[in-house]
Design a protein around this motif. Sequence first.
Motif, PDB file in Angstrom:
ATOM      1  N   ASN A  62      10.967  11.470  -2.162  1.00  0.00           N
ATOM      2  CA  ASN A  62      11.807  12.615  -2.525  1.00  0.00           C
ATOM      3  C   ASN A  62      11.058  13.939  -2.389  1.00  0.00           C
ATOM      4  O   ASN A  62      11.189  14.839  -3.225  1.00  0.00           O
ATOM      5  N   MET A  63      10.279  14.047  -1.332  1.00  0.00           N
ATOM      6  CA  MET A  63       9.453  15.233  -1.111  1.00  0.00           C
ATOM      7  C   MET A  63      10.104  16.156  -0.097  1.00  0.00           C
ATOM      8  O   MET A  63      10.528  15.734   0.970  1.00  0.00           O
ATOM      9  N   ASP A  64      10.185  17.426  -0.437  1.00  0.00           N
ATOM     10  CA  ASP A  64      10.649  18.466   0.475  1.00  0.00           C
ATOM     11  C   ASP A  64       9.900  19.734   0.087  1.00  0.00           C
ATOM     12  O   ASP A  64      10.285  20.435  -0.852  1.00  0.00           O
ATOM     13  N   MET A  65       8.802  20.004   0.802  1.00  0.00           N
ATOM     14  CA  MET A  65       7.946  21.118   0.409  1.00  0.00           C
ATOM     15  C   MET A  65       7.239  21.703   1.625  1.00  0.00           C
ATOM     16  O   MET A  65       7.129  21.071   2.670  1.00  0.00           O
ATOM     17  N   LEU A  66       6.746  22.925   1.473  1.00  0.00           N
ATOM     18  CA  LEU A  66       5.880  23.515   2.487  1.00  0.00           C
ATOM     19  C   LEU A  66       4.457  23.032   2.227  1.00  0.00           C
ATOM     20  O   LEU A  66       3.973  23.089   1.089  1.00  0.00           O
ATOM     21  N   GLY A  67       3.807  22.538   3.278  1.00  0.00           N
ATOM     22  CA  GLY A  67       2.471  22.023   3.065  1.00  0.00           C
ATOM     23  C   GLY A  67       1.793  21.581   4.340  1.00  0.00           C
ATOM     24  O   GLY A  67       2.238  21.890   5.458  1.00  0.00           O
ATOM     25  N   ASP A  68       0.705  20.847   4.156  1.00  0.00           N
ATOM     26  CA  ASP A  68      -0.145  20.424   5.261  1.00  0.00           C
ATOM     27  C   ASP A  68      -0.319  18.906   5.236  1.00  0.00           C
ATOM     28  O   ASP A  68      -0.211  18.272   4.177  1.00  0.00           O
ATOM     29  N   ILE A  69      -0.623  18.357   6.400  1.00  0.00           N
ATOM     30  CA  ILE A  69      -0.934  16.932   6.512  1.00  0.00           C
ATOM     31  C   ILE A  69      -2.217  16.787   7.332  1.00  0.00           C
ATOM     32  O   ILE A  69      -2.318  17.329   8.437  1.00  0.00           O
ATOM     33  N   LEU A  70      -3.175  16.038   6.784  1.00  0.00           N
ATOM     34  CA  LEU A  70      -4.422  15.771   7.485  1.00  0.00           C
ATOM     35  C   LEU A  70      -4.418  14.345   8.018  1.00  0.00           C
ATOM     36  O   LEU A  70      -4.094  13.397   7.288  1.00  0.00           O
ATOM     37  N   ILE A  71      -4.771  14.215   9.296  1.00  0.00           N
ATOM     38  CA  ILE A  71      -4.809  12.919   9.978  1.00  0.00           C
ATOM     39  C   ILE A  71      -6.234  12.655  10.456  1.00  0.00           C
ATOM     40  O   ILE A  71      -6.865  13.512  11.074  1.00  0.00           O
ATOM     41  N   GLU A  72      -6.726  11.443  10.158  1.00  0.00           N
ATOM     42  CA  GLU A  72      -8.036  11.022  10.652  1.00  0.00           C
ATOM     43  C   GLU A  72      -7.970   9.557  11.060  1.00  0.00           C
ATOM     44  O   GLU A  72      -7.441   8.718  10.319  1.00  0.00           O
ATOM     45  N   ASN A  73      -8.474   9.268  12.259  1.00  0.00           N
ATOM     46  CA  ASN A  73      -8.558   7.886  12.748  1.00  0.00           C
ATOM     47  C   ASN A  73      -7.230   7.146  12.668  1.00  0.00           C
ATOM     48  O   ASN A  73      -7.156   5.980  12.284  1.00  0.00           O
ATOM     49  N   GLY A  74      -6.165   7.842  13.054  1.00  0.00           N
ATOM     50  CA  GLY A  74      -4.866   7.197  13.147  1.00  0.00           C
ATOM     51  C   GLY A  74      -4.115   7.033  11.854  1.00  0.00           C
ATOM     52  O   GLY A  74      -3.027   6.439  11.840  1.00  0.00           O
ATOM     53  N   ARG A  75      -4.668   7.553  10.748  1.00  0.00           N
ATOM     54  CA  ARG A  75      -4.017   7.416   9.448  1.00  0.00           C
ATOM     55  C   ARG A  75      -3.899   8.778   8.788  1.00  0.00           C
ATOM     56  O   ARG A  75      -4.689   9.693   9.047  1.00  0.00           O
ATOM     57  N   ILE A  76      -2.900   8.909   7.920  1.00  0.00           N
ATOM     58  CA  ILE A  76      -2.783  10.104   7.094  1.00  0.00           C
ATOM     59  C   ILE A  76      -3.807   9.989   5.971  1.00  0.00           C
ATOM     60  O   ILE A  76      -3.858   8.979   5.265  1.00  0.00           O
ATOM     61  N   THR A  77      -4.630  11.022   5.817  1.00  0.00           N
ATOM     62  CA  THR A  77      -5.640  10.979   4.752  1.00  0.00           C
ATOM     63  C   THR A  77      -5.312  11.927   3.595  1.00  0.00           C
ATOM     64  O   THR A  77      -5.849  11.755   2.496  1.00  0.00           O
TER      65      THR A  77
END
Length: 429
Positions: free
Chosen positions: A16-31
């Motif tokens: 139930n997430m709806d927000m402004l933000g960032d996503i970090l990806i490392e080695n094929g996975r979301i970290t």
Amino acid sequence: MKLLIKGGRIINPAENMDMLGDILIENGRITAVGQNLAVQGAEVYDAAGLVVAPGLIDMHVHLREPGLEAKEDVASGTRAAAAGGFTTVACMPNTKPVVDNSILVSGLIQRGQTEGVVNLKVIGALSKGLEAKELAEIGDMIQAGAVAISDDGGYLDNTRLLRTGLEYTSMFGRPVITHSEDEGLAGEGFMHEGAVSAMLGMKGRPAVAEDIAVARDIMLAEYTGASVHIAHVSSKGAVEIIRQAKRRGVKVTAEVTPHHLTLTDDELKSFNTAFKVNPPLRSADHVEALIAGLKDGTIDAIATDHAPHAFEEKDVEFRYAPSGFAGLETALGVVLTGLYHTGKFTLSEIIDKMSYAPAKILGLESGVLKAGAPADITIIDPEYEWTVNCINFYTRGKHSPFESRNLKGKALITIVNGSIIMQNGEVLK
């Protein structure tokens, strides 16, 4: 490799997430998922003004391989998926030979790894050769990696065999996907039976043929306690039958296609074979019921039923043309144009139906944006306006009922296992 997606509108229906933000990806996975993330050495993608969603999942495609590569193959079909914003597709077994044993399942999975650009999941046949006489190697196929079992491509009229298949498949925690349309009633028809078919003098496929088949399949699921998934629901009667079954606690899920949600049988007045699909496009009252069923959760997912054909196969008289068309590259635009920009659905609801819900049905770990999840992500511009041009499709199927239509909404970036594989309409692999 590190990739940082900055400043996007993150929509994650699973939480139930709806927000402004960032996503970090490392080695094929979301970290990490959060705000004001900063990592030294990461490639940064500015997603300001865009929607960052879990990768779209299409649980119902026909990639035609093996044996029917003139229509499509793993390479062309998965590139079409990437172009449309899909990070995972599940292919049906009605090929030549039929995918009815573990060797073919393993072979397709390997083909996906070597020739595909998105995650390829395989659906195995319920009956050997799709002949509805004898069970296929269900256990072996599931152990080899099949995510579901289906005789899609036609109606399985052997009720005893379907019951046995449901009982056996349930031991592995996998659903049986059914093409629910009684061919005894519908088999000679070319379009929905109704006022338009009467006006055109065209033999129709009555909606009750679907209703009867859906009722049978649900009754068997209820009797056996197994999970059944109803493919490409198109009739208002079927919607109500599924709704009542869910209220009783039956293990039933269902999908609907973008074309059944947005087109009616009025389109067939043009005799354009791109509009010939199975089940057929129905009248407006059925479309309204499908939208209502999708809205209230009776129908769980949106799936394309991507069914490309060689150009010459569809370039014939309407009655002789095969059913189906290439839907992967138009699906998101059609759904956003027809359901979001008309105010019928929110972006979160659409992403749920096109990502999280199909992941749950097939038992996949994707469809979510959280630390530890696969970095399968679709970045969408819901305001992007474009015109459908089949000639530019990556798929080999160059027929679409949406040809030359103006759509609003498009995937700009497709990320699979942490790598950008499509950017601004161009597949990079």
